[in-house]
Design a protein around this motif. Sequence first.
Motif, PDB file in Angstrom:
ATOM      1  N   ALA A 135      53.139  86.735  56.605  1.00  0.00           N
ATOM      2  CA  ALA A 135      54.147  86.318  55.752  1.00  0.00           C
ATOM      3  C   ALA A 135      55.301  87.136  55.254  1.00  0.00           C
ATOM      4  N   TYR A 136      54.708  88.528  55.181  1.00  0.00           N
ATOM      5  CA  TYR A 136      55.724  89.451  54.754  1.00  0.00           C
ATOM      6  C   TYR A 136      56.801  89.667  55.846  1.00  0.00           C
ATOM      7  N   VAL A 137      56.210  89.597  57.105  1.00  0.00           N
ATOM      8  CA  VAL A 137      57.391  89.737  58.452  1.00  0.00           C
ATOM      9  C   VAL A 137      57.974  88.587  58.442  1.00  0.00           C
ATOM     10  N   ARG A 138      57.598  87.667  58.341  1.00  0.00           N
ATOM     11  CA  ARG A 138      58.265  86.172  58.285  1.00  0.00           C
ATOM     12  C   ARG A 138      59.404  86.143  57.261  1.00  0.00           C
ATOM     13  N   PHE A 139      59.000  86.409  55.962  1.00  0.00           N
ATOM     14  CA  PHE A 139      60.133  86.392  54.830  1.00  0.00           C
ATOM     15  C   PHE A 139      61.150  87.569  55.082  1.00  0.00           C
ATOM     16  N   ALA A 140      60.663  88.731  55.520  1.00  0.00           N
ATOM     17  CA  ALA A 140      61.726  89.882  55.740  1.00  0.00           C
ATOM     18  C   ALA A 140      62.503  89.413  56.824  1.00  0.00           C
ATOM     19  N   SER A 141      62.330  88.597  57.796  1.00  0.00           N
ATOM     20  CA  SER A 141      63.014  88.403  58.942  1.00  0.00           C
ATOM     21  C   SER A 141      64.234  87.192  58.523  1.00  0.00           C
ATOM     22  N   VAL A 142      63.924  86.534  57.523  1.00  0.00           N
ATOM     23  CA  VAL A 142      65.052  85.628  56.930  1.00  0.00           C
ATOM     24  C   VAL A 142      65.832  86.532  55.770  1.00  0.00           C
ATOM     25  N   TYR A 143      65.036  87.250  54.902  1.00  0.00           N
ATOM     26  CA  TYR A 143      65.686  87.801  53.810  1.00  0.00           C
ATOM     27  C   TYR A 143      66.633  89.035  54.248  1.00  0.00           C
ATOM     28  N   LYS A 144      66.124  89.863  55.598  1.00  0.00           N
ATOM     29  CA  LYS A 144      66.955  90.938  55.986  1.00  0.00           C
ATOM     30  C   LYS A 144      67.835  90.381  57.057  1.00  0.00           C
ATOM     31  N   ASP A 145      67.797  88.999  57.311  1.00  0.00           N
ATOM     32  CA  ASP A 145      68.799  88.240  58.450  1.00  0.00           C
ATOM     33  C   ASP A 145      68.779  88.990  59.797  1.00  0.00           C
ATOM     34  N   PHE A 146      67.215  89.146  60.318  1.00  0.00           N
ATOM     35  CA  PHE A 146      67.207  89.849  61.585  1.00  0.00           C
ATOM     36  C   PHE A 146      67.939  89.071  62.700  1.00  0.00           C
ATOM     37  N   ARG A 147      68.514  90.065  63.834  1.00  0.00           N
ATOM     38  CA  ARG A 147      69.181  89.276  64.890  1.00  0.00           C
ATOM     39  C   ARG A 147      68.518  90.062  65.924  1.00  0.00           C
ATOM     40  N   GLU A 148      67.817  91.258  65.930  1.00  0.00           N
ATOM     41  CA  GLU A 148      67.086  91.831  67.151  1.00  0.00           C
ATOM     42  C   GLU A 148      65.660  91.816  67.213  1.00  0.00           C
ATOM     43  N   ILE A 149      64.926  91.963  68.250  1.00  0.00           N
ATOM     44  CA  ILE A 149      63.570  92.168  68.155  1.00  0.00           C
ATOM     45  C   ILE A 149      63.127  93.553  67.495  1.00  0.00           C
ATOM     46  N   ASP A 150      63.920  94.476  67.817  1.00  0.00           N
ATOM     47  CA  ASP A 150      63.891  95.778  67.344  1.00  0.00           C
ATOM     48  C   ASP A 150      63.523  95.618  65.664  1.00  0.00           C
ATOM     49  N   PHE A 167      62.027  93.278  64.134  1.00  0.00           N
ATOM     50  CA  PHE A 167      60.851  92.891  63.675  1.00  0.00           C
ATOM     51  C   PHE A 167      59.657  93.922  63.984  1.00  0.00           C
ATOM     52  N   LEU A 168      60.026  94.698  65.039  1.00  0.00           N
ATOM     53  CA  LEU A 168      59.218  95.927  65.403  1.00  0.00           C
ATOM     54  C   LEU A 168      59.109  96.970  64.233  1.00  0.00           C
ATOM     55  N   GLU A 169      60.294  97.175  63.779  1.00  0.00           N
ATOM     56  CA  GLU A 169      60.487  98.154  62.740  1.00  0.00           C
ATOM     57  C   GLU A 169      59.487  97.849  61.411  1.00  0.00           C
ATOM     58  N   VAL A 170      59.695  96.626  60.935  1.00  0.00           N
ATOM     59  CA  VAL A 170      58.925  96.166  59.963  1.00  0.00           C
ATOM     60  C   VAL A 170      57.458  96.078  60.034  1.00  0.00           C
ATOM     61  N   VAL A 171      57.017  95.731  61.462  1.00  0.00           N
ATOM     62  CA  VAL A 171      55.637  95.723  61.880  1.00  0.00           C
ATOM     63  C   VAL A 171      55.054  97.178  61.814  1.00  0.00           C
ATOM     64  N   GLU A 172      55.877  98.197  62.261  1.00  0.00           N
ATOM     65  CA  GLU A 172      55.387  99.374  62.370  1.00  0.00           C
ATOM     66  C   GLU A 172      55.257 100.280  60.779  1.00  0.00           C
ATOM     67  N   GLU A 173      56.303  99.652  60.025  1.00  0.00           N
ATOM     68  CA  GLU A 173      56.066 100.001  58.649  1.00  0.00           C
ATOM     69  C   GLU A 173      54.880  99.680  58.268  1.00  0.00           C
ATOM     70  N   LEU A 174      54.399  98.396  58.305  1.00  0.00           N
ATOM     71  CA  LEU A 174      53.151  97.732  57.722  1.00  0.00           C
ATOM     72  C   LEU A 174      52.082  98.715  58.375  1.00  0.00           C
ATOM     73  N   LYS A 175      52.111  98.750  59.649  1.00  0.00           N
ATOM     74  CA  LYS A 175      51.097  99.490  60.155  1.00  0.00           C
ATOM     75  C   LYS A 175      50.829 100.948  59.627  1.00  0.00           C
ATOM     76  N   LYS A 176      51.840 101.847  59.342  1.00  0.00           N
ATOM     77  CA  LYS A 176      51.756 103.061  58.742  1.00  0.00           C
ATOM     78  C   LYS A 176      51.193 102.990  57.390  1.00  0.00           C
ATOM     79  N   GLU A 177      51.335 101.923  56.567  1.00  0.00           N
ATOM     80  CA  GLU A 177      51.063 101.875  55.226  1.00  0.00           C
ATOM     81  C   GLU A 177      49.375 101.411  55.183  1.00  0.00           C
ATOM     82  N   LYS A 178      48.954 100.982  56.386  1.00  0.00           N
ATOM     83  CA  LYS A 178      47.503 100.661  56.222  1.00  0.00           C
ATOM     84  C   LYS A 178      46.745 101.795  56.766  1.00  0.00           C
TER      85      LYS A 178
END
Length: 151
Positions: A123-138, A140-151
């Motif tokens: 849900a975080y990644v989905r919301f972030a993609s709209v909130y931050k207006d993602f245009r590139e796959i990279d 998404f990957l940055e946000v996912v990597e950030e989440l992985k680091k925090e866990k």
Amino acid sequence: MRCPYCGYEETRVLDSRVDSSGMTVRRRRECVKCKGRFTTYERYEFGPVFVVKKDGKREKFDRAKILNGVMKACEKTNVTLEEIEKLVDDVVNDVQKSGNLEILTLEIGKLVMEKLKKLNGVAYVRFASVYKDFREIDQFLEVVEELKKEK
């Protein structure tokens, strides 16, 4: 309270619960006439807060818009409606407790993202993609990597 099904004005409260924040009361009601059941929420009403959009326009703060965005982000996840309602209530409470008469949409988005990050990664990644207006796959990957680091 008027029944949403038949319009009859007399209903009875079957159950009342205060949420964990102590700011909202959830009431389960039943119509005396048609026996239809529905839920109502009772919340504190603070003074008006205006949201400043990216283009500078101002509009009245609307809890329903936050709820709608969070519900879309949480579709097909294991996040319950109660968890969504609590998250939205927490965001609304944070906005109202700030005492500010205006808040930027960016600030609201940050509040929602902070809370979604703790609740559900997808849900975080989905919301972030709209909130931050993602245009590139990279992005998404940055946000996912950030989440992985925090866990």
